[in-house]
Design an enzyme around this catalytic site. Structure first.
Site, PDB file in Angstrom:
ATOM      1  N   ASP A  99       0.850  -1.189   0.000  1.00  0.00           N
ATOM      2  CA  ASP A  99       0.000   0.000   0.000  1.00  0.00           C
ATOM      3  C   ASP A  99       0.891   1.246   0.000  1.00  0.00           C
ATOM      4  OD1 ASP A  99       0.971   0.236   2.582  1.00  0.00           O
ATOM      5  OD2 ASP A  99      -0.909  -0.308   3.540  1.00  0.00           O
ATOM      6  N   PHE A 103      -3.166   5.605   4.065  1.00  0.00           N
ATOM      7  CA  PHE A 103      -4.216   5.271   5.038  1.00  0.00           C
ATOM      8  C   PHE A 103      -3.645   5.219   6.451  1.00  0.00           C
ATOM      9  CE2 PHE A 103      -6.620   2.146   7.529  1.00  0.00           C
ATOM     10  CZ  PHE A 103      -7.872   2.746   7.513  1.00  0.00           C
ATOM     11  N   ASP A 273      -7.850  -7.477   0.513  1.00  0.00           N
ATOM     12  CA  ASP A 273      -6.921  -7.768   1.605  1.00  0.00           C
ATOM     13  C   ASP A 273      -7.590  -7.391   2.906  1.00  0.00           C
ATOM     14  OD1 ASP A 273      -5.517  -5.140   3.016  1.00  0.00           O
ATOM     15  OD2 ASP A 273      -6.376  -4.705   1.051  1.00  0.00           O
ATOM     16  N   CYS A 311     -12.572 -29.528   7.158  1.00  0.00           N
ATOM     17  CA  CYS A 311     -11.455 -28.645   6.851  1.00  0.00           C
ATOM     18  C   CYS A 311     -10.146 -29.425   6.869  1.00  0.00           C
ATOM     19  CB  CYS A 311     -11.399 -27.507   7.863  1.00  0.00           C
ATOM     20  SG  CYS A 311     -10.027 -26.360   7.607  1.00  0.00           S
ATOM     21  N   CYS A 313      -7.048 -28.027   7.120  1.00  0.00           N
ATOM     22  CA  CYS A 313      -5.931 -27.305   7.723  1.00  0.00           C
ATOM     23  C   CYS A 313      -5.398 -28.069   8.932  1.00  0.00           C
ATOM     24  CB  CYS A 313      -6.359 -25.886   8.128  1.00  0.00           C
ATOM     25  SG  CYS A 313      -7.153 -25.795   9.754  1.00  0.00           S
ATOM     26  N   CYS A 316      -7.530 -28.236  12.209  1.00  0.00           N
ATOM     27  CA  CYS A 316      -8.699 -29.116  12.175  1.00  0.00           C
ATOM     28  C   CYS A 316      -8.314 -30.586  12.037  1.00  0.00           C
ATOM     29  CB  CYS A 316      -9.617 -28.714  11.018  1.00  0.00           C
ATOM     30  SG  CYS A 316     -10.401 -27.099  11.251  1.00  0.00           S
ATOM     31  N   HIS A 342      -5.860 -21.722  10.352  1.00  0.00           N
ATOM     32  CA  HIS A 342      -7.213 -22.133   9.960  1.00  0.00           C
ATOM     33  C   HIS A 342      -7.951 -20.996   9.253  1.00  0.00           C
ATOM     34  CE1 HIS A 342     -11.295 -23.687  10.031  1.00  0.00           C
ATOM     35  NE2 HIS A 342     -11.625 -22.464  10.395  1.00  0.00           N
TER      36      HIS A 342
END
Length: 382
Positions: A99, A103, A273, A311, A313, A316, A342
């Protein structure tokens, strides 16, 4: 293939399929392709918090976001450049988007002074004085070596009156031209313009026209997710993406929750994002296909089941809710690591499912199932 203006050999965008306004495509860069719609994990200080770079890649991320403001203050862009650039510094060989710093200057820095030239501010870290301008932002992002560079802009907080939004937008468009001029000719790298204009359709159209006249490799919808609420954001996204070129990537900055992301893709957004999956992971909030789970709650203390049995991942596949509850309550570092993994895995799974659904012309059916699944809520306690 649709190509960027001044980097025709190395940066491009293929629009592969559409379903309604939803799009799926591929951004090509020298460091690899980015499948769209894409979710970019946020690596604020050259790290996605609680994650190893290879673990972030394993979730399915094609690109990370880095923060110009934070990196210019610590360890400094000059130091990162002397050490081989941001990719080498943080051990990430895929694309990086940075960026502009605008901001964060507006939201974090102290004693800001805004002029036509840029923004003078004091660091939130040590109070040291700094100046950010379009030219300095381009210089910093070049030193970092980011593949996709964002224009320097001003983002007013909403709500604000129309005159204030118009004034800010016009300044951002002047800064966009200066950013383009300062960026120069850099084959293999891309500069994205940022549309501003609050929730006002006419100001957004004026901003989009100014950006198209300057010419960019991609275009962002800026100035949303700053307090206006989802209904107002979606109302703006009903027209804002369509004001931007169809043959370039469209990036919605700072979004968001899973249903925000799905609603944005439905309205023609290609890239997003947000810090949410990693920040929530560190605070015990877990996103699943059945809604949000708060692992801190006592109901999980004796539960041998995984967060989500479907899931894949590591959190999990290898750990129970009881264990995840225990390590969170014990403030063990592995808690933030597993829950962040996760959450990032779940966000990337949503993106892959949307890419498939758009390609197969069944986005509406997928979206209906997505919302129905999340409305079910978590599994019943034991």
């Amino acid at each position: 293939m649709v190509k960027g203006n001044d980097m025709a050999q190395t940066f491009g965008f293929d629009l592969l399929a559409t379903d309604g306004r939803a799009r799926t495509g591929r951004i090509s860069t020298p460091r690899g392709d980015i499948r769209t719609p894409a979710f970019m994990p946020v690596g604020t200080a050259a790290t996605v918090k609680a994650m190893m770079p290879e673990s972030v890649a394993a979730t399915g991320a094609d690109i990370l976001l880095g923060n110009t403001y934070h990196l210019m203050l610590r360890p400094t862009a000059e130091r990162i450049a002397s050490l081989g650039g941001l990719h080498k510094f943080m051990n990430w060989d895929k694309p990086i988007l940075t960026d502009s710093g605008g901001f964060q200057v507006m939201s974090l820095a102290d004693l800001r002074k805004l002029t036509e030239d840029g923004v003078t501010f004091k660091s939130h870290i040590d109070g040291s004085k700094h100046m950010l301008s379009p030219e300095r932002s381009m210089e910093i992002q070049k030193l970092l070596g980011s593949d996709i560079v964002m224009c320097f802009d001003e983002c007013p907080a909403l709500p604000a009156d129309k005159a204030r939004i118009a004034q800010s937008m016009e300044l951002s468009m002047r800064w966009a031209k200066r950013s383009r001029d300062a960026f120069g000719d850099r084959p293999g790298y891309a500069l994205f313009g940022i549309q501003q204009g609050g929730l006002e359709e006419d100001l957004r159209a004026q901003s989009a026209e100014a950006l198209r006249d300057i010419g960019f490799e991609g275009y962002a919808v800026g100035g949303l997710a700053v307090g206006e609420g989802q209904e107002a954001m979606f109302g703006c996204l009903d027209f804002a993406p369509e004001q931007l070129p169809k043959d370039k990537p469209r990036y919605l900055m700072g979004v968001g929750k899973p249903d925000d992301i799905v609603g944005a893709v439905k309205r023609g957004i290609d890239m997003m994002d947000c810090v949410l999956p990693s920040r929530s992971g560190r605070t015990g909030q877990v996103f699943t296909r059945h809604g949000v789970v708060n692992i801190k709650n006592a109901r999980h203390a004796d539960d041998p089941r995984p967060l989500d049995e479907q899931c894949s991942c590591p959190a999990c596949q290898k750990y129970s809710r009881a264990y995840l509850h225990h390590v969170y309550r014990s403030q063990e570092m592995i808690s933030g690591m597993l829950l962040t993994w996760h959450n990032l895995h779940y966000f990337q799974q949503i993106m892959q499912e949307m890419r498939d659904a758009i390609a197969e012309q069944r986005f509406d059916v997928w979206e209906k199932g997505f919302h129905e699944g999340r409305a079910q809520g978590d599994i019943e306690p034991l």
